[in-house]
Scaffold this motif. Structure first.
Motif, PDB file in Angstrom:
ATOM      1  N   ARG A  48      -7.618   3.510  -2.699  1.00  0.00           N
ATOM      2  CA  ARG A  48      -8.880   2.895  -2.290  1.00  0.00           C
ATOM      3  C   ARG A  48      -9.402   1.931  -3.368  1.00  0.00           C
ATOM      4  NH1 ARG A  48     -13.381   5.637  -3.267  1.00  0.00           N
ATOM      5  NH2 ARG A  48     -12.216   7.555  -3.506  1.00  0.00           N
ATOM      6  N   LEU A  49      -9.259   2.319  -4.637  1.00  0.00           N
ATOM      7  CA  LEU A  49      -9.911   1.561  -5.703  1.00  0.00           C
ATOM      8  C   LEU A  49      -9.051   0.487  -6.378  1.00  0.00           C
ATOM      9  CD1 LEU A  49     -11.564   4.664  -7.420  1.00  0.00           C
ATOM     10  CD2 LEU A  49     -12.817   2.834  -6.265  1.00  0.00           C
ATOM     11  N   HIS A  50      -7.810   0.806  -6.671  1.00  0.00           N
ATOM     12  CA  HIS A  50      -7.064  -0.072  -7.586  1.00  0.00           C
ATOM     13  C   HIS A  50      -5.665  -0.494  -7.164  1.00  0.00           C
ATOM     14  CE1 HIS A  50     -10.107   0.586 -10.686  1.00  0.00           C
ATOM     15  NE2 HIS A  50      -9.994   1.891 -10.509  1.00  0.00           N
ATOM     16  N   VAL A  51      -5.097   0.169  -6.158  1.00  0.00           N
ATOM     17  CA  VAL A  51      -3.687  -0.128  -5.885  1.00  0.00           C
ATOM     18  C   VAL A  51      -3.485  -1.575  -5.453  1.00  0.00           C
ATOM     19  CG1 VAL A  51      -1.815   0.272  -4.243  1.00  0.00           C
ATOM     20  CG2 VAL A  51      -2.759   2.157  -5.500  1.00  0.00           C
ATOM     21  N   HIS A  52      -4.467  -2.087  -4.706  1.00  0.00           N
ATOM     22  CA  HIS A  52      -4.304  -3.434  -4.198  1.00  0.00           C
ATOM     23  C   HIS A  52      -4.068  -4.439  -5.329  1.00  0.00           C
ATOM     24  CE1 HIS A  52      -4.514  -6.828  -1.562  1.00  0.00           C
ATOM     25  NE2 HIS A  52      -5.340  -7.402  -2.426  1.00  0.00           N
ATOM     26  N   GLU A  53      -4.862  -4.304  -6.389  1.00  0.00           N
ATOM     27  CA  GLU A  53      -4.713  -5.229  -7.525  1.00  0.00           C
ATOM     28  C   GLU A  53      -3.281  -5.183  -8.069  1.00  0.00           C
ATOM     29  OE1 GLU A  53      -7.286  -4.521 -10.914  1.00  0.00           O
ATOM     30  OE2 GLU A  53      -6.545  -6.333 -11.926  1.00  0.00           O
ATOM     31  N   LEU A  54      -2.756  -3.964  -8.187  1.00  0.00           N
ATOM     32  CA  LEU A  54      -1.403  -3.804  -8.725  1.00  0.00           C
ATOM     33  C   LEU A  54      -0.341  -4.362  -7.782  1.00  0.00           C
ATOM     34  CD1 LEU A  54       0.627  -2.548 -10.787  1.00  0.00           C
ATOM     35  CD2 LEU A  54       0.476  -0.435  -9.455  1.00  0.00           C
ATOM     36  N   THR A  55      -0.422  -3.968  -6.499  1.00  0.00           N
ATOM     37  CA  THR A  55       0.656  -4.372  -5.584  1.00  0.00           C
ATOM     38  C   THR A  55       0.605  -5.879  -5.299  1.00  0.00           C
ATOM     39  OG1 THR A  55      -0.722  -3.682  -3.738  1.00  0.00           O
ATOM     40  CG2 THR A  55       0.927  -2.125  -4.464  1.00  0.00           C
ATOM     41  N   ALA A  56      -0.615  -6.436  -5.211  1.00  0.00           N
ATOM     42  CA  ALA A  56      -0.731  -7.876  -4.977  1.00  0.00           C
ATOM     43  C   ALA A  56      -0.096  -8.632  -6.144  1.00  0.00           C
ATOM     44  CB  ALA A  56      -2.194  -8.267  -4.828  1.00  0.00           C
ATOM     45  N   ASN A  57      -0.382  -8.126  -7.329  1.00  0.00           N
ATOM     46  CA  ASN A  57       0.155  -8.730  -8.543  1.00  0.00           C
ATOM     47  C   ASN A  57       1.679  -8.636  -8.611  1.00  0.00           C
ATOM     48  OD1 ASN A  57       0.607  -8.553 -11.670  1.00  0.00           O
ATOM     49  ND2 ASN A  57      -1.394  -9.510 -11.299  1.00  0.00           N
ATOM     50  N   LEU A  58       2.201  -7.497  -8.178  1.00  0.00           N
ATOM     51  CA  LEU A  58       3.662  -7.323  -8.166  1.00  0.00           C
ATOM     52  C   LEU A  58       4.290  -8.257  -7.134  1.00  0.00           C
ATOM     53  CD1 LEU A  58       3.883  -3.404  -8.393  1.00  0.00           C
ATOM     54  CD2 LEU A  58       4.666  -5.017 -10.134  1.00  0.00           C
ATOM     55  N   SER A  59       3.654  -8.326  -5.945  1.00  0.00           N
ATOM     56  CA  SER A  59       4.191  -9.186  -4.890  1.00  0.00           C
ATOM     57  C   SER A  59       4.207 -10.650  -5.330  1.00  0.00           C
ATOM     58  CB  SER A  59       3.360  -9.071  -3.607  1.00  0.00           C
ATOM     59  OG  SER A  59       3.294  -7.729  -3.210  1.00  0.00           O
ATOM     60  N   ARG A  60       3.109 -11.076  -5.952  1.00  0.00           N
ATOM     61  CA  ARG A  60       3.032 -12.461  -6.434  1.00  0.00           C
ATOM     62  C   ARG A  60       4.173 -12.796  -7.385  1.00  0.00           C
ATOM     63  NH1 ARG A  60      -2.428 -12.005  -6.739  1.00  0.00           N
ATOM     64  NH2 ARG A  60      -2.462 -11.512  -8.946  1.00  0.00           N
ATOM     65  N   ASN A  61       4.666 -11.758  -8.061  1.00  0.00           N
ATOM     66  CA  ASN A  61       5.748 -11.992  -9.007  1.00  0.00           C
ATOM     67  C   ASN A  61       7.120 -11.673  -8.420  1.00  0.00           C
ATOM     68  OD1 ASN A  61       4.682 -12.805 -11.846  1.00  0.00           O
ATOM     69  ND2 ASN A  61       3.202 -11.331 -11.034  1.00  0.00           N
TER      70      ASN A  61
END
Ligand SMILES: NC(=O)c1ccc[n+]([C@@H]2O[C@H](COP(=O)([O-])OP(=O)(O)OC[C@H]3O[C@@H](n4cnc5c(N)ncnc54)[C@H](O)[C@@H]3O)[C@@H](O)[C@H]2O)c1
Ligand SMILES: [Zn+2]
Length: 355
Positions: A48-61
């Protein structure tokens, strides 16, 4: 960025500590991981809080990210969760080189690490700890496990991660009681190994500059844990010092069936009580127990043992898995910053606790 290199046997890995590390992690991993696919294992709160930031960042890379979301809490360190993780890993066509990322507190780290250590006899494992306890303790040193009905962490292994990425900024959303829990372990490190952590950082700080100096505090703790793990990876000697306050703490947790006190609170009571006893016995420098109590109270941790049935408590102490057949290994302080293993015959336990 603070980098601590940990070496055990012929294997080394780095622990990276930096505020906002999470926002650049995709890029960092892209430079070290050649796989396209990664699996992130986390829990519902972090989802709910933080995974999006991590996965979006991984996907972008350029990563193809698969996530597995666990139910928060100790119940997830179970065989059922483990089986559901294996099922997903098969479904996601994970191979022996696909990295598995544990993104969460100690629960996520322990169960993910154990799954990673056993799936296909071991797949690469990366730790991104998100609680203070996980950042200073559980993500480092390679102990991974699930619980069994006869004991916590009864089924597990030693499996070191490829790297540990610590972003102290993520602690801003951690509920206060969990934060205090982690502080209990931080205080433990100061008490057993580092006078300056204890007096200069913990005693002098107030709440505001505590958060500001969190990277420094976490780095000091990680570096103590690194030293201890390097000296004794398999927990047969030096590593037992990390058990300060824990023999009694674990017994208190069990005594109340894990409901009244959190782990950190029980350890706080354990550190205080054991030091009061050893001080009275003349083993520990006078005034030490007072310093411990003062700091525990400052960080909203309990320090007095509640009224309880000592006979029952002792039975729990005798069950501790750190004991040998005839001895109990108690960790005592000589003074703040200096600890040692006190081997006590099991039949001396009673008179010790009478003190
Ligand atoms: N492997 C080891 O060496 C080792 C050492 C110490 C403890 N442990 C294990 O660690 C476990 C306890 O770990 P824990 O205290 O981290 O508990 P936890 O993993 O249950 O996390 C505590 C709670 O905080 C939430 N949370 C986590 N990060 C958050 C964030 N940044 N913001 C908001 N909420 C967040 C979680 O969803 C959970 O509800 C125990 O199972 C214990 O056995 C292992
Ligand atoms: Zn602990």
């Amino acid at each position: 960025v603070n980098i601590i290199k940990l070496t055990v046997a012929d294997y080394s890995y780095n622990i990276y500590i930096e505020k906002n590390l999470l926002s650049t992690l995709g890029n960092v991993l892209r430079n070290t991981v050649s796989e396209e696919k990664v699996v992130v294992i986390t829990d519902e709160n972090l989802n709910r809080l933080h995974v999006h930031e991590l996965t979006a960042n991984l996907s972008r890379n350029g990563f193809k990210v698969f996530t597995i979301v666990l139910v928060p809490g100790e119940e997830s360190k179970s065989f059922e969760t483990l089986m559901s993780i294996y099922d997903k890993l098969v479904e996601y066509k994970v191979t022996r080189t696909t990295p598995i990322i544990a993104f969460g507190g100690g629960v996520v780290g322990d169960v993910t690490g154990f799954a990673a250590s056993t799936f296909m006899r071991g797949v690469p494992f990366i730790q991104i700890p998100t609680t203070l306890l996980a950042q200073v303790d559980s993500s480092i040193g390679g102990k991974v496990a699930v619980n069994h009905k006869y004991g916590k962490n009864l089924i597990g292994s030693f499996y070191q991660p490829k790297a540990v990425y610590i972003d102290p900024g993520i602690l801003s959303t951690l509920p206060q009681r969990y934060f205090n829990d982690g502080m209990s372990e931080v205080i433990k490190y100061g008490a057993i190994k580092d006078e300056s952590l204890f007096y200069d950082l913990l005693k002098k700080n107030n709440e505001v500059n505590l958060l500001e100096s969190m990277d420094e505090i976490i780095a000091m703790c990680c570096s103590i844990k690194k030293d201890v793990v390097e000296a004794d990876e398999k927990d047969l000697g030096e590593r037992m010092l990390l058990n300060f306050g824990h023999t009694l703490g674990h017994a208190i947790e069990k005594y109340y069936n894990y409901s009244k006190f959190s782990h950190g609170e029980a350890v706080a009571i354990g550190m205080s009580s054991i030091t009061h006893i050893s001080e009275e016995m003349g083993i520990t420098e006078k005034g030490t127990a007072g310093f411990i109590d003062e700091i525990l109270m400052k960080y909203n941790l309990p320090c007095h043992i509640p009224e309880l049935d000592t006979k029952e408590l002792m039975d729990f102490i005798l069950l501790d898995k750190k004991n040998t057949e005839s001895h109990i290994n108690l960790i005592l302080l000589e003074k703040i910053g200096k600890s040692f293993i006190y081997k006590m015959k099991k039949n001396e336990l009673k008179s010790f606790f009478k003190a």
